[in-house]
Design a protein around this motif. Sequence first.
Motif, PDB file in Angstrom:
ATOM      1  N   GLN A   1      10.719  -3.322  12.423  1.00 55.58           N
ATOM      2  CA  GLN A   1      11.368  -2.925  11.711  1.00 55.58           C
ATOM      3  C   GLN A   1       9.800  -2.168  10.307  1.00 55.58           C
ATOM      4  OE1 GLN A   1      14.029  -1.437  10.924  1.00 55.58           O
ATOM      5  NE2 GLN A   1      14.836  -1.804  12.692  1.00 55.58           N
ATOM      6  N   PHE A   2       9.461  -0.864  10.514  1.00 54.62           N
ATOM      7  CA  PHE A   2       8.624  -1.366   9.064  1.00 54.62           C
ATOM      8  C   PHE A   2       8.869  -0.343   8.160  1.00 54.62           C
ATOM      9  CE2 PHE A   2       6.347  -1.145  13.256  1.00 54.62           C
ATOM     10  CZ  PHE A   2       5.278  -1.703  13.233  1.00 54.62           C
ATOM     11  N   THR A   3       9.885  -1.121   7.761  1.00 56.31           N
ATOM     12  CA  THR A   3      10.270  -0.752   5.887  1.00 56.31           C
ATOM     13  C   THR A   3       9.345  -0.992   5.221  1.00 56.31           C
ATOM     14  OG1 THR A   3      11.596  -3.217   5.746  1.00 56.31           O
ATOM     15  CG2 THR A   3      13.101  -1.221   6.582  1.00 56.31           C
ATOM     16  N   THR A   4       9.733  -0.576   3.944  1.00 55.53           N
ATOM     17  CA  THR A   4       8.587  -0.404   2.799  1.00 55.53           C
ATOM     18  C   THR A   4       8.284  -2.163   2.174  1.00 55.53           C
ATOM     19  OG1 THR A   4       9.685   1.890   1.932  1.00 55.53           O
ATOM     20  CG2 THR A   4       8.539  -0.084   0.296  1.00 55.53           C
ATOM     21  N   GLN A   5       9.660  -2.871   2.456  1.00 55.97           N
ATOM     22  CA  GLN A   5       8.862  -4.407   1.556  1.00 55.97           C
ATOM     23  C   GLN A   5       8.251  -5.154   3.212  1.00 55.97           C
ATOM     24  OE1 GLN A   5       9.832  -5.338  -1.068  1.00 55.97           O
ATOM     25  NE2 GLN A   5       8.182  -7.141  -0.165  1.00 55.97           N
ATOM     26  N   ILE A   6       8.631  -4.837   4.628  1.00 56.27           N
ATOM     27  CA  ILE A   6       7.742  -5.119   5.408  1.00 56.27           C
ATOM     28  C   ILE A   6       6.653  -4.821   5.397  1.00 56.27           C
ATOM     29  CG2 ILE A   6       8.265  -5.214   7.719  1.00 56.27           C
ATOM     30  CD1 ILE A   6      10.752  -6.821   7.229  1.00 56.27           C
ATOM     31  N   VAL A   7       6.430  -3.765   5.394  1.00 50.18           N
ATOM     32  CA  VAL A   7       4.896  -3.445   5.610  1.00 50.18           C
ATOM     33  C   VAL A   7       4.296  -3.815   4.295  1.00 50.18           C
ATOM     34  CG1 VAL A   7       3.463  -1.601   5.128  1.00 50.18           C
ATOM     35  CG2 VAL A   7       5.345  -1.682   6.087  1.00 50.18           C
ATOM     36  N   ARG A   8       5.098  -3.994   2.883  1.00 50.90           N
ATOM     37  CA  ARG A   8       3.931  -4.860   1.727  1.00 50.90           C
ATOM     38  C   ARG A   8       3.457  -6.479   2.006  1.00 50.90           C
ATOM     39  NH1 ARG A   8       8.151  -1.935  -2.467  1.00 50.90           N
ATOM     40  NH2 ARG A   8       7.047  -0.314  -3.088  1.00 50.90           N
ATOM     41  N   ASN A   9       5.180  -6.872   2.759  1.00 52.02           N
ATOM     42  CA  ASN A   9       4.429  -8.021   3.322  1.00 52.02           C
ATOM     43  C   ASN A   9       3.697  -8.048   3.904  1.00 52.02           C
ATOM     44  OD1 ASN A   9       6.944  -9.049   1.694  1.00 52.02           O
ATOM     45  ND2 ASN A   9       8.190  -8.800   3.748  1.00 52.02           N
ATOM     46  N   ARG A  10       3.491  -7.501   5.427  1.00 50.52           N
ATOM     47  CA  ARG A  10       2.463  -7.168   6.509  1.00 50.52           C
ATOM     48  C   ARG A  10       0.713  -7.433   5.777  1.00 50.52           C
ATOM     49  NH1 ARG A  10       3.705  -5.599  11.854  1.00 50.52           N
ATOM     50  NH2 ARG A  10       5.683  -6.262  11.778  1.00 50.52           N
ATOM     51  N   GLN A  11       1.041  -6.648   4.936  1.00 54.01           N
ATOM     52  CA  GLN A  11      -0.335  -5.945   3.646  1.00 54.01           C
ATOM     53  C   GLN A  11      -0.909  -7.677   2.820  1.00 54.01           C
ATOM     54  OE1 GLN A  11      -0.070  -2.075   3.002  1.00 54.01           O
ATOM     55  NE2 GLN A  11      -0.320  -1.851   4.478  1.00 54.01           N
ATOM     56  N   ASP A  12       0.083  -8.058   2.698  1.00 54.74           N
ATOM     57  CA  ASP A  12      -0.195  -9.110   1.390  1.00 54.74           C
ATOM     58  C   ASP A  12      -1.685  -9.917   1.947  1.00 54.74           C
ATOM     59  OD1 ASP A  12      -0.030 -12.270  -0.311  1.00 54.74           O
ATOM     60  OD2 ASP A  12       2.309 -10.805  -1.354  1.00 54.74           O
TER      61      ASP A  12
END
Length: 184
Positions: A171-182
């Motif tokens: 899943q590449f939802t907005t929050q998931i992508v933010r988490n991956r880029q933290d």
Amino acid sequence: MPACSLSVAEANYAAIIERLKALSKTGGDPAELKECQQTLKAARKLLHDLVRGDKKDITADPAAAHAAYPDPCEIPVDKDGFTISFSCPCGPGAPKDPDEANERAAAKAFFERYGFVVFRGALDSERCAATREEIWSVLENQNPGLCRNDPDTYDAMSGALTYGLANDAAQFTTQIVRNRQDPR
């Protein structure tokens, strides 16, 4: 998507992921983000099909699918019954002290043995709450009849045919992508 070589499909997939990262970082338009997610899903399917080639489809035969899984193993847990976790690494580079080096080595060994690792403090409580909300929203949208507050509806999830795993690979939802880029 038209037929292409594996290397072209891999390059296309990587470019789409970079586009998703850029959209997330700049707070891109939700419609554009959704379209990019759909494109990524199609690219992933193409890549999967190219890698898989003529391999036998074991999902049609539950016994073959079950036989393809490794033997179960017991995951180590802490005193509260949760999977053991490790302190969050400070980032790239050499560890700052021997305890950090030991923790990194233990986390790496755990990952190599069990295929996953849990890091404490990787996300703050606000991001965890936003992630939980987003995951439930996706699950409820994809599984009519599912209600997060009603465990009696959990059978509505379609994971029964995929051994409890999600139907979509990622899943590449907005929050998931933010988490991956933290950066942590």
